[in-house]
Write an enzyme that holds these catalytic residues in place. Structure first.
Site, PDB file in Angstrom:
ATOM      1  N   GLU A 164       1.348  -1.207  -0.060  1.00 40.82           N
ATOM      2  CA  GLU A 164      -0.177  -0.389  -0.268  1.00 40.82           C
ATOM      3  C   GLU A 164       1.050   0.925   0.400  1.00 40.82           C
ATOM      4  OE1 GLU A 164      -2.633  -0.222   3.551  1.00 40.82           O
ATOM      5  OE2 GLU A 164      -3.963  -2.230   2.028  1.00 40.82           O
ATOM      6  N   GLU A 360      -5.422  -8.849   1.222  1.00 39.91           N
ATOM      7  CA  GLU A 360      -5.767  -8.560   2.462  1.00 39.91           C
ATOM      8  C   GLU A 360      -7.426  -7.960   2.232  1.00 39.91           C
ATOM      9  OE1 GLU A 360      -4.289  -5.140   4.613  1.00 39.91           O
ATOM     10  OE2 GLU A 360      -2.514  -5.453   4.191  1.00 39.91           O
TER      11      GLU A 360
END
Ligand code: BG6
Length: 457
Positions: A164, A360
């Site tokens: 991220e 995720e």
């Protein structure tokens, strides 16, 4: 039965800073998290800092056994840059032994390690020089990446460069959640750009070294939905997508930076400082696969007022509070499984149907002890429902031809979460903070059955 593809990767993700513990021990130098906690512990939920976390540094062998117990065939964690290269140059032999033994343990137990290089944990020595604001960070990261490939390349089949990358950009340079907590759009763009180049040069190192395995990047994806079909709202959604998703996804997969994004930044005088050969490097060093972290969609509308000069992304789009949304009240995030199908289709149709996986997905809930039954097991049916609904959508996307090869939950054992400490729990295993004891939750049982069937009933 809704069967997933053969050899589908089922597992969970965590990161070094959130799971290892021993944050100041065994030769590790401080990251920005260690330093920030030292400087301003009051910012952290209940004063819970990065030192202890799940203690996998000591308990990884038992924890790998726990993965095996629920039949996980893959697991993602990261290497702590500050543990492996405490000063950025010198290899910490104790870290080499730890990571080699950890990765071996996973492999011999049939759990494929997916190893990430950076999960928000900027070394303090580099932050003191400016962190991602300075070009030096690109070379420092490339050196670190090459060191990892050299030391662990024989044990790792799947590498990822960043987790991220947009998060340290926006949380550190726009919204104040991560160190250095400044609010400066121009700096944020430069930080993002250097991160992109660090990723690109790490991929280049990987290609040049002819290491076995594959390399990718993990991005947070929040598909953008406009409030209405009006031109203004749709334009806002397009820019939000360009800034938040395509800024990394396009260069990583297609080897290009979207022209519209460049134009939009240029108009607002936000273009970063670049080097001459950067675009060629980006073009030549694309990834083998993508990881997509999906939690929530992004709902947007046209901005209400526009500042000149532009001072924040909100000058391009405003957040839209959709009245029909279903919400996870603990985390405050919208629950919208349908977006996972849209992600699958976006990758199929706009990104060459590159292999990808859900890296995720999960649900953070506070005070889960409330749901403990008389045997001591947390009955987290809400988490099972959450994952089932998301897997339904993923299945639909795979059936429609999207090339998805795995699903990882966040997370395996309840873990420390940055400023939120241990408030929201996500794990298949509950963690007792006093004793480090782990206990399987109902969702862990459910996950094992899902893996045994390779799909949903
Ligand atoms: C992801 C991160 O964004 O979400 C994790 O990769 C993080 O590091 C997870 O812990 C859950 O978010 P949070 O803020 O509730 O911990």
């Amino acid at each position: 039965m809704k069967k997933f593809p053969k050899h589908f990767l089922w597992g969970a993700a965590t990161s070094a800073p959130q799971s290892e513990g021993h944050s100041s021990l065994n030769g590790k130098s401080p990251s920005t998290w260690d330093k920030w906690y030292e400087l301003a512990p009051e910012k952290f939920q209940k004063d819970q800092g990065p030192e202890h976390t799940t203690n996998m540094y000591e308990l990884y062998k038992e924890d790998v056994k726990r993965m095996k117990d629920i039949h996980m065939n893959s697991f993602r964690t990261s290497i702590a840059w500050t543990r492996l290269l405490p000063d950025g140059k010198t290899i910490n032999q104790e870290a080499v032994e730890f990571y080699r033994s950890y990765f071996e343990e996973l492999r011999v137990n049939g759990v494929k390690p997916i190893i990430n290089l950076f999960h928000f944990d900027m070394p303090w020595w580099l932050m003191e020089k400016g962190g991602w604001e300075v070009r030096e960070s690109v070379d420092a990261f490339a050196f670190y990446a090459k060191t990892c490939f050299d030391l662990f390349g024989d044990l790792v089949e799947y590498w990822t460069t960043f987790n991220e990358p947009m998060v340290h950009v926006e949380c550190g340079y726009l919204y104040g959640y991560h160190y250095p907590a400044v609010n400066d759009f121009k700096k944020a763009v430069q930080v993002g750009y250097h991160t992109l180049m660090a990723h690109t040069m790490a991929v280049k190192m990987f290609r040049n070294g002819n290491y076995p395995g594959e390399i990718g990047i993990i991005l947070n994806v929040s598909p953008c939905y406009p409030r209405s079909e009006s031109v203004e709202d749709r334009q806002a959604a397009e820019i939000a997508d360009l800034l938040n998703t395509k800024s990394f996804l396009d260069p990583a997969v297609l080897g290009t930076i979207p022209k519209k994004l460049i134009d939009c930044l240029a108009e607002s005088q936000l273009l970063p400082v670049t080097a001459k050969t950067d675009l060629i490097e980006i073009e030549q060093n694309t990834v083998d696969f993508i990881g997509m972290n999906y939690y929530q969609p992004r709902r947007v509308k046209a901005p209400e007022r526009v500042n000149h000069p532009t001072s924040s992304p909100e000058d391009f789009y405003a957040h839209y509070d959709w009245p029909n949304k279903k919400i996870n009240p603990y985390r405050g995030w919208e629950i919208y499984p349908e977006a996972l199908y849209d992600v699958a289709m976006m990758i199929k149709n706009e990104y060459k149907n590159i292999p990808w996986y859900v890296s995720e997905n999960g649900m953070g809930v506070a005070d889960e002890e409330r749901f403990m039954d008389e045997t001591g097991m947390i009955q987290d049916d809400y988490r099972i429902e959450f994952m089932e609904e998301h897997l339904e959508q993923l299945y639909k996307g795979i059936e429609a031809g999207s090339n998805c090869f795995g699903y990882h939950s966040w997370t395996f054992i309840d873990c420390w979460s940055w400023l939120n400490g241990y408030k929201n729990r996500y794990g298949f295993y509950q963690l007792d903070l006093e004793t480090d004891q782990r206990r399987l939750k109902k969702s862990g049982h459910w996950f094992k059955e899902l893996i045994d069937h390779n799909g949903l009933k």
